[in-house]
Design a protein around this motif. Structure first.
Motif, PDB file in Angstrom:
ATOM      1  N   PRO A 147       0.790  -1.244   0.000  1.00 48.69           N
ATOM      2  CA  PRO A 147       0.000   0.000   0.000  1.00 48.69           C
ATOM      3  C   PRO A 147       0.819   1.289   0.000  1.00 48.69           C
ATOM      4  CG  PRO A 147      -0.999  -1.599   1.467  1.00 48.69           C
ATOM      5  CD  PRO A 147       0.296  -2.203   1.003  1.00 48.69           C
ATOM      6  N   GLU A 148       1.835   1.389   0.857  1.00 49.80           N
ATOM      7  CA  GLU A 148       2.585   2.652   0.958  1.00 49.80           C
ATOM      8  C   GLU A 148       3.395   2.912  -0.309  1.00 49.80           C
ATOM      9  OE1 GLU A 148       4.856   2.792   4.514  1.00 49.80           O
ATOM     10  OE2 GLU A 148       3.098   2.987   5.816  1.00 49.80           O
ATOM     11  N   ILE A 149       4.011   1.872  -0.867  1.00 57.80           N
ATOM     12  CA  ILE A 149       4.768   2.049  -2.111  1.00 57.80           C
ATOM     13  C   ILE A 149       3.820   2.388  -3.259  1.00 57.80           C
ATOM     14  CG2 ILE A 149       6.215   0.865  -3.810  1.00 57.80           C
ATOM     15  CD1 ILE A 149       7.525  -0.633  -1.526  1.00 57.80           C
ATOM     16  N   ALA A 150       2.657   1.731  -3.291  1.00 59.94           N
ATOM     17  CA  ALA A 150       1.662   2.029  -4.319  1.00 59.94           C
ATOM     18  C   ALA A 150       1.192   3.474  -4.216  1.00 59.94           C
ATOM     19  CB  ALA A 150       0.474   1.075  -4.179  1.00 59.94           C
ATOM     20  N   ALA A 151       0.990   3.951  -2.989  1.00 62.64           N
ATOM     21  CA  ALA A 151       0.588   5.349  -2.799  1.00 62.64           C
ATOM     22  C   ALA A 151       1.662   6.296  -3.323  1.00 62.64           C
ATOM     23  CB  ALA A 151       0.319   5.615  -1.320  1.00 62.64           C
ATOM     24  N   GLY A 152       2.928   5.903  -3.168  1.00 65.29           N
ATOM     25  CA  GLY A 152       4.018   6.724  -3.695  1.00 65.29           C
ATOM     26  C   GLY A 152       4.003   6.801  -5.207  1.00 65.29           C
ATOM     27  N   VAL A 153       3.667   5.691  -5.878  1.00 68.35           N
ATOM     28  CA  VAL A 153       3.571   5.689  -7.338  1.00 68.35           C
ATOM     29  C   VAL A 153       2.452   6.616  -7.791  1.00 68.35           C
ATOM     30  CG1 VAL A 153       3.119   4.260  -9.372  1.00 68.35           C
ATOM     31  CG2 VAL A 153       4.525   3.356  -7.508  1.00 68.35           C
ATOM     32  N   ILE A 154       1.309   6.534  -7.119  1.00 68.60           N
ATOM     33  CA  ILE A 154       0.184   7.423  -7.456  1.00 68.60           C
ATOM     34  C   ILE A 154       0.548   8.875  -7.167  1.00 68.60           C
ATOM     35  CG2 ILE A 154      -2.226   7.978  -6.912  1.00 68.60           C
ATOM     36  CD1 ILE A 154      -2.562   4.999  -6.145  1.00 68.60           C
ATOM     37  N   LEU A 155       1.284   9.097  -6.088  1.00 65.48           N
ATOM     38  CA  LEU A 155       1.705  10.459  -5.732  1.00 65.48           C
ATOM     39  C   LEU A 155       2.585  11.067  -6.816  1.00 65.48           C
ATOM     40  CD1 LEU A 155       1.808  12.751  -3.664  1.00 65.48           C
ATOM     41  CD2 LEU A 155       3.679  11.545  -2.516  1.00 65.48           C
ATOM     42  N   VAL A 156       3.485  10.273  -7.387  1.00 66.33           N
ATOM     43  CA  VAL A 156       4.321  10.755  -8.485  1.00 66.33           C
ATOM     44  C   VAL A 156       3.454  11.278  -9.630  1.00 66.33           C
ATOM     45  CG1 VAL A 156       5.904  10.043 -10.309  1.00 66.33           C
ATOM     46  CG2 VAL A 156       6.324   9.319  -7.981  1.00 66.33           C
ATOM     47  N   GLY A 157       2.366  10.552  -9.928  1.00 70.15           N
ATOM     48  CA  GLY A 157       1.491  10.973 -11.013  1.00 70.15           C
ATOM     49  C   GLY A 157       0.596  12.139 -10.674  1.00 70.15           C
ATOM     50  N   SER A 158       0.437  12.436  -9.387  1.00 68.32           N
ATOM     51  CA  SER A 158      -0.512  13.473  -8.966  1.00 68.32           C
ATOM     52  C   SER A 158       0.119  14.839  -8.743  1.00 68.32           C
ATOM     53  CB  SER A 158      -1.216  13.018  -7.674  1.00 68.32           C
ATOM     54  OG  SER A 158      -1.895  11.799  -7.870  1.00 68.32           O
ATOM     55  N   VAL A 159       1.446  14.924  -8.804  1.00 69.80           N
ATOM     56  CA  VAL A 159       2.117  16.213  -8.607  1.00 69.80           C
ATOM     57  C   VAL A 159       2.257  16.936  -9.938  1.00 69.80           C
ATOM     58  CG1 VAL A 159       3.356  15.458  -6.544  1.00 69.80           C
ATOM     59  CG2 VAL A 159       4.385  15.105  -8.795  1.00 69.80           C
ATOM     60  N   PRO A 160       2.567  18.223  -9.926  1.00 72.28           N
ATOM     61  CA  PRO A 160       2.705  18.977 -11.186  1.00 72.28           C
ATOM     62  C   PRO A 160       3.985  18.638 -11.930  1.00 72.28           C
ATOM     63  CG  PRO A 160       3.239  20.376  -9.318  1.00 72.28           C
ATOM     64  CD  PRO A 160       2.715  19.077  -8.753  1.00 72.28           C
ATOM     65  N   GLY A 161       4.169  19.294 -13.063  1.00 71.01           N
ATOM     66  CA  GLY A 161       5.343  19.061 -13.894  1.00 71.01           C
ATOM     67  C   GLY A 161       6.629  19.483 -13.212  1.00 71.01           C
ATOM     68  N   GLY A 162       7.722  18.848 -13.603  1.00 72.38           N
ATOM     69  CA  GLY A 162       9.019  19.132 -13.006  1.00 72.38           C
ATOM     70  C   GLY A 162       9.695  20.341 -13.639  1.00 72.38           C
ATOM     71  N   VAL A 163      10.620  20.935 -12.881  1.00 67.65           N
ATOM     72  CA  VAL A 163      11.334  22.123 -13.351  1.00 67.65           C
ATOM     73  C   VAL A 163      12.204  21.800 -14.560  1.00 67.65           C
ATOM     74  CG1 VAL A 163      12.874  23.991 -12.651  1.00 67.65           C
ATOM     75  CG2 VAL A 163      11.360  22.941 -10.969  1.00 67.65           C
ATOM     76  N   ALA A 164      12.729  20.574 -14.628  1.00 70.86           N
ATOM     77  CA  ALA A 164      13.614  20.192 -15.730  1.00 70.86           C
ATOM     78  C   ALA A 164      12.901  20.193 -17.072  1.00 70.86           C
ATOM     79  CB  ALA A 164      14.212  18.814 -15.467  1.00 70.86           C
ATOM     80  N   SER A 165      11.569  20.216 -17.061  1.00 73.32           N
ATOM     81  CA  SER A 165      10.815  20.158 -18.316  1.00 73.32           C
ATOM     82  C   SER A 165      11.105  21.352 -19.214  1.00 73.32           C
ATOM     83  CB  SER A 165       9.315  20.086 -18.025  1.00 73.32           C
ATOM     84  OG  SER A 165       8.884  21.230 -17.314  1.00 73.32           O
ATOM     85  N   ASN A 166      11.401  22.496 -18.619  1.00 73.37           N
ATOM     86  CA  ASN A 166      11.663  23.697 -19.419  1.00 73.37           C
ATOM     87  C   ASN A 166      12.931  23.552 -20.251  1.00 73.37           C
ATOM     88  OD1 ASN A 166      10.681  25.638 -16.512  1.00 73.37           O
ATOM     89  ND2 ASN A 166       9.381  24.713 -18.060  1.00 73.37           N
ATOM     90  N   LEU A 167      13.983  23.008 -19.627  1.00 73.94           N
ATOM     91  CA  LEU A 167      15.235  22.773 -20.355  1.00 73.94           C
ATOM     92  C   LEU A 167      15.040  21.694 -21.413  1.00 73.94           C
ATOM     93  CD1 LEU A 167      18.264  23.082 -20.835  1.00 73.94           C
ATOM     94  CD2 LEU A 167      18.650  21.480 -18.944  1.00 73.94           C
ATOM     95  N   MET A 168      14.348  20.609 -21.061  1.00 76.13           N
ATOM     96  CA  MET A 168      14.109  19.526 -22.017  1.00 76.13           C
ATOM     97  C   MET A 168      13.316  20.030 -23.221  1.00 76.13           C
ATOM     98  SD  MET A 168      15.705  17.108 -20.529  1.00 76.13           S
ATOM     99  CE  MET A 168      16.185  16.492 -18.909  1.00 76.13           C
ATOM    100  N   THR A 169      12.350  20.901 -22.973  1.00 81.00           N
ATOM    101  CA  THR A 169      11.546  21.459 -24.067  1.00 81.00           C
ATOM    102  C   THR A 169      12.405  22.286 -25.006  1.00 81.00           C
ATOM    103  OG1 THR A 169       9.552  21.504 -22.704  1.00 81.00           O
ATOM    104  CG2 THR A 169       9.595  22.960 -24.614  1.00 81.00           C
TER     105      THR A 169
END
Length: 453
Positions: A147-169
């Motif tokens: 359960p706790e690890i699964a919640a962490g996977v869902i949490l990764v998907g529920s947060v906003p975009g990362g700062v590195a996305s601007n450089l990658m773009t």
């Protein structure tokens, strides 16, 4: 310059090769006392070699992450307690510093740009908070994580975009302005969207306190970003008064005194002055306010010394904060890994596979959903990167600070390094495919499909 750095690169690669030989030999002979430092030295020398090579410098950060992962796996006590203090208390302040750095790269125009490109931003935001959370839930269920690890996977998907996305773009020939706006808007929406998604999707796995998570995001993310916006204005504002020594000194002293006041005020005193609810909110946000004020004071003082008195470069903070942010992320990952070492040894490979699948599906669905929505190629690339890359630092902080679980923080700790690797590879591939050529290929494919019908 390149000629002087090439021998350094070769030297560090030579050291890494020696360390690799020693590591393999010690593993074969079962000598763990030699294996542990040899592996850590291997990654350190590789990171230094990559940093000294222009073509490999972009991957150096990922190697540094591996340095801290290896060090925390072999020497977990080094990331446990220092001078009687549990290092876990550093995670939130480090994230606040990182978010402050993000705020210094933003301006009011980045938010106002929504009015100029409402449809791309709407499409990107919708995909951001639908594709990744639902894919995270599906992956956690399919892999059968605890359960706790699964919640962490869902949490990764529920947060906003990362700062590195601007450089990658930028590297992918995408729409950088759209990327910055999407990152800013999804981050501002996160105090509402992330707790709502976690309550809906992960509430059956672990207890989720909506208001506690919302306040934690405001304290850990939003308040430091606002402080960063103020620091951006102090550093780069063109108003005449911001160029005066007295005004900058006043900002530095005033922010420092305000920080002292925020740190010293007692909760009981605050509750006697304000309604209980308001006082409670302020106390919850006090950490972010304190860090923000201290950093504003530090930026103003640094401008006073570097910019006003010595007439140094104006972009000194642009050079400094990325290094501080990368170091902070590495240290956070080390702290989390050390606390979840035993679980990582049992589910590590499965979590790595889950991170790869999660991230890849985000890229694919982000890109083709944007195509279906009729966005141009540059915007499609941008949306794909924004959807695929998540704010792993924020997810780690929420897992430790709100979910109170180092197991839930494992998924963000693994997703972060992989995100940088996959994002770099995707951006490089797109960089070699000019936008005009891709648009022409899509148009020709559409014509062929129409002719077949």
């Amino acid at each position: 310059m390149a000629g002087t750095k090439r021998p350094i690169c070769v030297f560090f690669f030579g050291l890494s090769l020696m360390a690799a030989v020693i590591a393999v030999g010690s593993a074969a002979w079962g000598n763990g006392a030699v294996l542990a430092p040899a592996v850590v030295i291997l990654f350190i020398t590789l990171a230094l070699a990559f940093m000294s090579h222009a073509a490999l410098r972009g991957v150096a950060f990922t190697i540094w992450v591996l340095v801290f992962v290896a060090a925390s796996m072999f020497f977990p006590d080094a990331f446990g307690t220092w001078f009687g203090t549990d290092l876990v208390i550093l995670i939130v302040p480090l994230i606040q510093v990182i978010m402050f750095g993000m705020g210094t790269t933003l301006s009011g125009q980045d938010f106002a740009r929504v009015l100029a490109m409402p449809w791309p931003v709407f499409v990107g935001m919708t995909l951001q908070f639908s594709v990744m959370p639902l894919v995270g839930l599906s992956i956690a269920t399919a892999f059968g994580f605890p359960p706790e690890i699964a919640a962490g996977v869902i949490l990764v998907g529920s947060v906003p975009g990362g700062v590195a996305s601007n450089l990658m773009t930028y590297l992918a020939r995408g729409d950088v302005a759209l990327s910055v706006t999407m990152t800013a808007c999804s981050t501002l929406a996160s105090p509402l969207m992330t707790p709502l998604l976690m309550k809906s999707l992960a509430g059956r796995l672990v207890p989720i306190d909506f208001w506690e998570m919302m306040l934690s995001i405001l304290n850990m993310i939003i308040v430091p970003i606002v402080a960063g916006l103020i620091a951006n204005k102090i550093l780069y504002g063109r108003s005449a008064w911001l160029q005066r020594t007295g005004a900058v000194a006043l900002i530095a002293v005033g922010s420092g005194l305000a920080a002292v006041a925020a740190m010293s005020v007692e909760g009981d005193v605050l509750r006697s002055m304000l309604p209980a609810t308001v006082a409670g909110w302020i106390l919850k946000l006090r950490g972010g306010i304190l860090i923000g004020l201290l950093l504003i004071a530090a930026v103003a003082a640094a401008k006073l010394v570097i910019g006003v008195l010595f007439r140094g470069p104006r972009n000194w903070m642009d050079r400094t904060l990325p290094i501080v942010s990368m170091a902070g992320i590495c240290f956070i990952i080390g702290i989390i890994t050390a606390r979840s070492r035993e679980q990582l040894l049992t589910v590590g490979l499965a979590l790595i596979a889950a991170a790869i699948v999660h991230n890849t599906i985000g890229y694919i669905l982000g890109y083709w959903s944007a195509r279906v929505a009729g966005l141009p190629e540059t915007a499609c690339r941008t949306v794909a990167i924004e959807v695929g890359l998540q704010n792993g630092g924020m997810a780690s902080g929420l897992a430790i600070n709100v979910l109170q679980s180092s197991s839930a923080a494992l998924a963000p700790a693994i997703f972060g390094p992989w995100m940088n690797v996959s994002g770099s590879m995707l951006a490089t591939w797109w960089h070699r495919r000019p936008v005009g050529e891709v648009g022409h290929e899509v148009e020709e494919t559409g014509k062929r499909m129409g002719a077949e019908k």
